[in-house]
Write a protein that holds these residues in place. Structure first.
Motif, mmCIF file in Angstrom:
data_model
loop_
_atom_site.group_PDB
_atom_site.id
_atom_site.type_symbol
_atom_site.label_atom_id
_atom_site.label_comp_id
_atom_site.label_asym_id
_atom_site.label_seq_id
_atom_site.Cartn_x
_atom_site.Cartn_y
_atom_site.Cartn_z
ATOM 1 N N UNK A 44 0.875 -1.232 -0.049
ATOM 2 C CA UNK A 44 0.194 0.107 0.085
ATOM 3 C C UNK A 44 0.880 1.189 0.030
ATOM 4 N N UNK A 45 0.341 2.277 -0.567
ATOM 5 C CA UNK A 45 1.059 3.611 -0.336
ATOM 6 C C UNK A 45 0.028 4.471 0.605
ATOM 7 N N UNK A 46 0.740 4.803 1.752
ATOM 8 C CA UNK A 46 -0.245 5.379 2.702
ATOM 9 C C UNK A 46 0.485 6.930 3.038
ATOM 10 N N UNK A 47 -0.348 7.590 3.814
ATOM 11 C CA UNK A 47 0.216 8.675 4.178
ATOM 12 C C UNK A 47 0.925 8.922 5.430
ATOM 13 N N UNK A 48 2.017 9.586 5.820
ATOM 14 C CA UNK A 48 2.608 9.886 6.844
ATOM 15 C C UNK A 48 2.166 11.175 7.526
ATOM 16 N N UNK A 49 1.347 11.951 6.934
ATOM 17 C CA UNK A 49 0.941 13.450 7.394
ATOM 18 C C UNK A 49 -0.183 13.766 6.969
ATOM 19 N N UNK A 60 0.058 5.069 -10.853
ATOM 20 C CA UNK A 60 -0.926 4.085 -11.750
ATOM 21 C C UNK A 60 0.006 3.917 -13.012
ATOM 22 N N UNK A 61 0.270 4.980 -13.634
ATOM 23 C CA UNK A 61 1.095 4.810 -14.835
ATOM 24 C C UNK A 61 2.587 4.133 -14.605
ATOM 25 N N UNK A 62 3.207 4.621 -13.597
ATOM 26 C CA UNK A 62 4.525 4.264 -13.301
ATOM 27 C C UNK A 62 4.458 2.783 -13.005
ATOM 28 N N UNK A 63 3.580 2.290 -12.364
ATOM 29 C CA UNK A 63 3.383 0.778 -12.139
ATOM 30 C C UNK A 63 3.112 -0.090 -13.378
ATOM 31 N N UNK A 64 2.188 0.540 -14.158
ATOM 32 C CA UNK A 64 1.794 0.018 -15.356
ATOM 33 C C UNK A 64 3.056 -0.189 -16.373
ATOM 34 N N UNK A 65 3.739 0.890 -16.408
ATOM 35 C CA UNK A 65 4.607 0.927 -17.495
ATOM 36 C C UNK A 65 6.135 -0.038 -17.108
ATOM 37 N N UNK A 66 6.131 -0.207 -16.070
ATOM 38 C CA UNK A 66 6.985 -1.090 -15.667
ATOM 39 C C UNK A 66 6.595 -2.602 -15.674
ATOM 40 N N UNK A 67 5.220 -2.854 -15.839
ATOM 41 C CA UNK A 67 4.828 -4.150 -16.069
ATOM 42 C C UNK A 67 3.502 -4.107 -16.109
ATOM 43 N N UNK A 68 2.918 -4.069 -17.352
ATOM 44 C CA UNK A 68 1.509 -3.999 -17.519
ATOM 45 C C UNK A 68 0.750 -5.127 -16.853
ATOM 46 N N UNK A 69 -0.425 -4.929 -16.093
ATOM 47 C CA UNK A 69 -0.999 -6.067 -15.437
ATOM 48 C C UNK A 69 -0.942 -6.105 -14.078
ATOM 49 N N UNK A 70 -0.133 -5.211 -13.538
ATOM 50 C CA UNK A 70 0.209 -4.848 -12.013
ATOM 51 C C UNK A 70 -1.282 -4.263 -11.519
ATOM 52 N N UNK A 71 -1.940 -5.010 -10.577
ATOM 53 C CA UNK A 71 -3.198 -4.384 -10.212
ATOM 54 C C UNK A 71 -2.907 -3.345 -9.129
ATOM 55 N N UNK A 72 -3.353 -1.906 -9.454
ATOM 56 C CA UNK A 72 -3.254 -0.796 -8.683
ATOM 57 C C UNK A 72 -4.866 -0.175 -8.425
ATOM 58 N N UNK A 73 -5.195 -0.164 -7.243
ATOM 59 C CA UNK A 73 -6.425 0.332 -6.795
ATOM 60 C C UNK A 73 -6.313 1.487 -6.197
ATOM 61 N N UNK A 74 -6.891 2.607 -6.492
ATOM 62 C CA UNK A 74 -7.015 3.909 -5.946
ATOM 63 C C UNK A 74 -7.844 4.117 -4.936
ATOM 64 N N UNK A 88 -3.836 5.249 0.115
ATOM 65 C CA UNK A 88 -4.014 5.968 -0.890
ATOM 66 C C UNK A 88 -4.065 4.966 -2.302
ATOM 67 N N UNK A 89 -3.113 4.223 -2.064
ATOM 68 C CA UNK A 89 -3.204 3.113 -3.170
ATOM 69 C C UNK A 89 -3.119 1.868 -2.798
ATOM 70 N N UNK A 90 -3.345 0.560 -3.545
ATOM 71 C CA UNK A 90 -3.320 -0.699 -2.919
ATOM 72 C C UNK A 90 -2.257 -1.287 -4.254
ATOM 73 N N UNK A 91 -1.364 -1.941 -4.299
ATOM 74 C CA UNK A 91 -0.644 -2.376 -5.368
ATOM 75 C C UNK A 91 -0.361 -4.014 -5.137
ATOM 76 N N UNK A 92 -0.539 -4.751 -6.248
ATOM 77 C CA UNK A 92 -0.326 -5.976 -6.351
ATOM 78 C C UNK A 92 0.276 -6.647 -7.473
ATOM 79 N N UNK A 93 1.349 -7.433 -7.434
ATOM 80 C CA UNK A 93 1.741 -8.120 -8.550
ATOM 81 C C UNK A 93 3.353 -8.312 -8.581
#
Length: 282
Positions: A44-49, A60-74, A88-93
């Motif tokens: 997860x990407x989470x806030x510190x403040x 979302x685009x950064x993860x997708x460009x590294x490897x299409x198919x990575x699941x990113x939920x905003x 803020x985001x959940x990432x899996x892949x």
């Protein structure tokens, strides 16, 4: 009103260039040497403040460009107010792809959320007055569209996007043209009827000259709240009034109380502190 996302066509080249800069000539040698090629992870990407989020599309685009198919939920879309610990985001892949994209995703997300947060603080400071907080062209080269959208995520509005969408006659233009009257007349003769003409003024005498020349907007530069109040009375609705200079959360309220329509601020795009976010595995 929902915040309209920028077209991916505009955002992707910026994110791609950032990834290429980070990957360099040999790719992520740390991750490739430590993490198995077929390893997966959830993070997860989470806030510190506390703050306001902007730039989720970049992540979302950064993860997708590294490897299409990575699941990113905003979980917290742009414009959302957040508290420490909010996801803020959940990432899996694929683990390698996620870890290699992590820094670019966070760099853009932290910076743009910082712009949104700084803007939101100023917007709050000018309540309950009518003044709107707007940005300037003092943006990070290459990131203007992203930073200006982040301003909107924070509740602000945008000034002109570039040199081509409005006339803004500043002190050096006036000095080179000889006078405000001459500069405005030349601008009116050059641009089409759809183009607004704004003129910067430093004194009330200059304001009178600009109004007589028929400008659409007056930029009241580095005036005190008392001077701004006098300027608003002189304008009396004949032009849009924009205050600029020495704008902070501490001064914005007094500036807004003068009755100006707009308050422009350059630091919210070029010098806003980042909003601290981090990627946590698990």
């Amino acid at each position: 009103m929902p915040l309209t996302p920028l077209p991916r066509l505009m955002v992707e080249p910026i994110v791609r260039a950032a990834l290429l800069e980070d990957l360099g000539r040999a790719g992520d040698v740390t991750t490739e040497s430590v993490i198995a090629a077929d390893a997966t992870l959830s993070a997860v990407i989470a806030t510190r403040q506390p703050g306001v989020i902007a730039g989720t599309d970049c992540a979302v685009i950064a993860f997708d460009l590294m490897q299409p198919g990575i699941s990113v939920v905003v979980e917290r879309p742009d414009g959302s107010a957040v508290s420490p610990g909010d996801v803020v985001l959940r990432v899996q892949g694929n683990a390698r792809a996620i870890l290699s994209a992590e820094r670019v995703a966070l760099n853009l997300l932290c910076h743009l959320s910082g712009v949104a947060t700084a803007t939101a603080n100023l917007v709050q400071a000018v309540q309950p007055h009518k003044a709107r907080i707007i940005d300037t062209r003092k943006t990070t080269p290459g990131l203007r569209a992203l930073e200006k959208r982040a301003v909107r995520a924070g509740g602000g509005d945008n000034h002109r996007f570039g040199l081509d969408d409005a006339v803004l006659i500043k002190d050096n233009h006036i000095a080179a043209a000889g006078s405000i009257t001459a500069a405005v007349a030349r601008a009116r003769a050059h641009v089409g009827h759809m183009v607004k003409v704004e003129c910067e003024v430093d004194t009330l005498d200059q304001l009178h000259e600009a109004l007589a020349a028929g400008v659409d907007v007056v930029l009241l530069d580095n005036m005190t709240p008392a001077q701004l109040k006098d300027a608003v009375a002189i304008v009396a609705g004949r032009a849009v009034t924009e205050a600029s200079g020495r704008v902070t959360a501490a001064t914005a309220g007094a500036i807004a109380a003068s009755g100006v329509d707009l308050i422009s601020c350059g630091w919210i795009t070029h010098s806003a502190p980042i909003l601290d976010l981090g990627l946590d595995i698990g």
